[in-house]
Each structure stands twice: as C-alpha cells, then as structure tokens.
Design an enzyme around this catalytic site. Structure first.
Site, PDB file in Angstrom:
ATOM      1  N   ASP A  56       2.149  -0.893  12.320  1.00 17.20           N
ATOM      2  CA  ASP A  56       2.428  -1.501  11.015  1.00 17.20           C
ATOM      3  C   ASP A  56       2.794  -2.973  11.222  1.00 17.20           C
ATOM      4  OD1 ASP A  56       4.033  -2.462   8.739  1.00 17.20           O
ATOM      5  OD2 ASP A  56       3.692  -0.432   7.980  1.00 17.20           O
ATOM      6  N   ARG A  98       0.860  -1.177   0.000  1.00 12.73           N
ATOM      7  CA  ARG A  98       0.000   0.000   0.000  1.00 12.73           C
ATOM      8  C   ARG A  98       0.896   1.225   0.000  1.00 12.73           C
ATOM      9  NH1 ARG A  98      -3.921   1.705   5.026  1.00 12.73           N
ATOM     10  NH2 ARG A  98      -1.950   2.269   5.995  1.00 12.73           N
ATOM     11  N   ASP A 104       6.148  -4.227   9.685  1.00 16.09           N
ATOM     12  CA  ASP A 104       7.326  -3.715  10.405  1.00 16.09           C
ATOM     13  C   ASP A 104       7.462  -4.391  11.766  1.00 16.09           C
ATOM     14  OD1 ASP A 104       7.708  -2.071   8.274  1.00 16.09           O
ATOM     15  OD2 ASP A 104       7.290  -0.196   9.339  1.00 16.09           O
ATOM     16  N   THR A 136      -0.880   7.714  -0.821  1.00 13.57           N
ATOM     17  CA  THR A 136      -2.183   7.662  -1.502  1.00 13.57           C
ATOM     18  C   THR A 136      -3.091   6.570  -0.914  1.00 13.57           C
ATOM     19  OG1 THR A 136      -1.416   6.031  -3.098  1.00 13.57           O
ATOM     20  CG2 THR A 136      -1.058   8.348  -3.667  1.00 13.57           C
TER      21      THR A 136
END
Ligand SMILES: O=P(O)(O)OC[C@H]1O[C@H](OP(=O)(O)OP(=O)(O)O)[C@H](O)[C@@H]1O
Ligand SMILES: O=c1cc[nH]c(=O)[nH]1
Ligand SMILES: [Mg+2]
Length: 211
Positions: A201, A103, A204, A107
C-alpha cells in the site's frame, strides 16, 4: 491512450528498493521523489514551449521557455502527494491542483472526497500523479473529471501499473488525449486488488496506516 514504460537501469534500481518490504518510510519517500523526476523527464517530452530571444555573454541567440497557459500538476491524495515535489522541481511554472480519492478496500470502488482545481482546464496540459494504477478505477475517474473540465492533453505519471488497470484505462479512455508513463507494468492484481509483485500500500508505506 498511449502507455510508455520507462526502461532505464536507474529506474529499475530505485524501484527494486522501493518494492523491498524492509525499506522504511523516509527512504520510501525519498525514492518516490527521485523516481518521479526520472519518469518526469519522459512524461514532459511534449510539454509546450515557446521561442524566446536572449543574449548570452557572447552573442544574441534564441532558446525556449515553458509556455502559457501553465501546465497543471494534480497529485491524487494521499499517495500522489509523495510525487509532487519531484514533479514541480522539473516544471517550476506549473500550477498545482488537488484530488483527494480513496478506494474502498472491499468493493475496490474509488470515491472522491476533495477537489481543488480550476473549473476551466481548456487548452491546459495536465500531469496527474499517483504511484499506483491497480484496477484503474481511481485514475479513470480522475482523468474523466479533468477531461470534463476541458483538459486537452493529460499525462498520468505512475510508479507501478497492473495489466488489468492498463486494459481498463485503454477501454474507458479510448480516443482521449491521455498518456500513461510508468516505471513498470507488473504481473497482475491479486484477489485483494493489490499489484503483484507491487510494493504494497503506497500511502501506508509513505505516511503510515491511515486508520
Ligand atoms: O487503481 P485503483 O484500484 O483505483 O487503486 C489505486 C489507488 O489506490 C491507492 O490509493 P488509496 O485508495 O489506498 O488511497 P491513499 O493514497 O490515501 O492510501 C493508490 O494510491 C491509488 O490512488
Ligand atoms: O497494490 C496496490 C494497489 C492499490 N493501492 C496501493 O497502494 N497498492
Ligand atoms: Mg492506500
């Protein structure tokens, strides 16, 4: 589209530790693995089986085994990879395909950088794995690709979902044979497209920052 939120104290307990920012990567990976096996129990409720005749040490009887064609499990890289082992442990006959998707953090548009799965998925049950359903862009694109290839029964196993993503999935995948199984539908998305309260995340936290 159907959504199933798994309401179980062990799921809630593990999810709480997963959310905690102090949880390190090895513990995060272990918990994601454990959580997926609990969600898989619910996600595979309608997995196709066929009757088999066997003999126990005592008598002849009938039982069931997973049917052919084999189910296909598709983790969405990177973060979905952390859910693969837990899923195939429960579905030992499954075949595995891969979708690499990312992703754009500005945006929030998802794009696909790798696809490795059978062209023809007619008559196949498919289990898609991704820990996060945020805006829904990633999962909608992934599931549309599976349905285009003929999959006739798709179950997405996600650890966390945002209400906004669930709504998009319901709109974009209306009338399709799709089920979402999750441990929680959280409160909302924040201005950066992250799930709140969420867990940050997922990729991560599992594998370290990508760049
Ligand atoms: O619902 P969406 O708004 O599309 O967002 C969800 C996606 O974002 C994360 O992946 P990311 O793009 O960070 O890739 P990664 O797994 O490689 O970190 C996550 O694992 C989902 O695939
Ligand atoms: O909260 C979020 C949203 C998208 N991707 C993640 O890894 N976490
Ligand atoms: Mg990521």
């Amino acid at each position: 589209m159907r959504i199933h939120v798994v309401d179980h104290p062990l799921v809630a307990h593990k999810l709480t530790t997963l959310r905690d920012k102090r949880t390190d990567s090895p513990t995060f990976r272990r918990l994601a693995d454990e959580l997926v096996t609990l969600l898989a129990y619910e996600a595979t409720r309608d997995v196709r089986t066929e009757q088999v005749d066997i003999e126990t040490p005592v008598t002849a009887t009938t039982g069931v085994k997973l049917s052919y064609p084999r189910p296909l499990v598709v983790p969405i890289l990177r973060a979905g990879l952390g859910m693969l082992d837990g899923m195939v442990r429960l579905l030992p006959t499954a075949e595995v395909g891969f979708l690499g998707m990312v992703r754009n953090e500005e945006t929030l548009q998802a794009s696909t950088y790798a696809t490795r799965m059978p062209d023809d998925l007619s008559g196949r049950q498919v289990y898609v794995l991704d820990p996060m359903l945020a805006t829904g862009g990633t999962l909608v694109a992934a599931i549309q690709e599976l349905i285009k290839r003929g999959a006739d029964d798709v179950t997405a196993v996600v650890l966390l979902a945002a209400p906004e993503g669930v709504e998009i999935m319901e709109r974009e995948l209306a009338g399709t044979p799709v089920t979402v199984v999750t441990a929680s539908v959280d409160e909302r998305l924040n201005e950066n497209g992250y799930i709140v309260p969420g867990l940050g995340d997922a990729g991560d936290r599992m594998y370290g920052a990508a760049e």
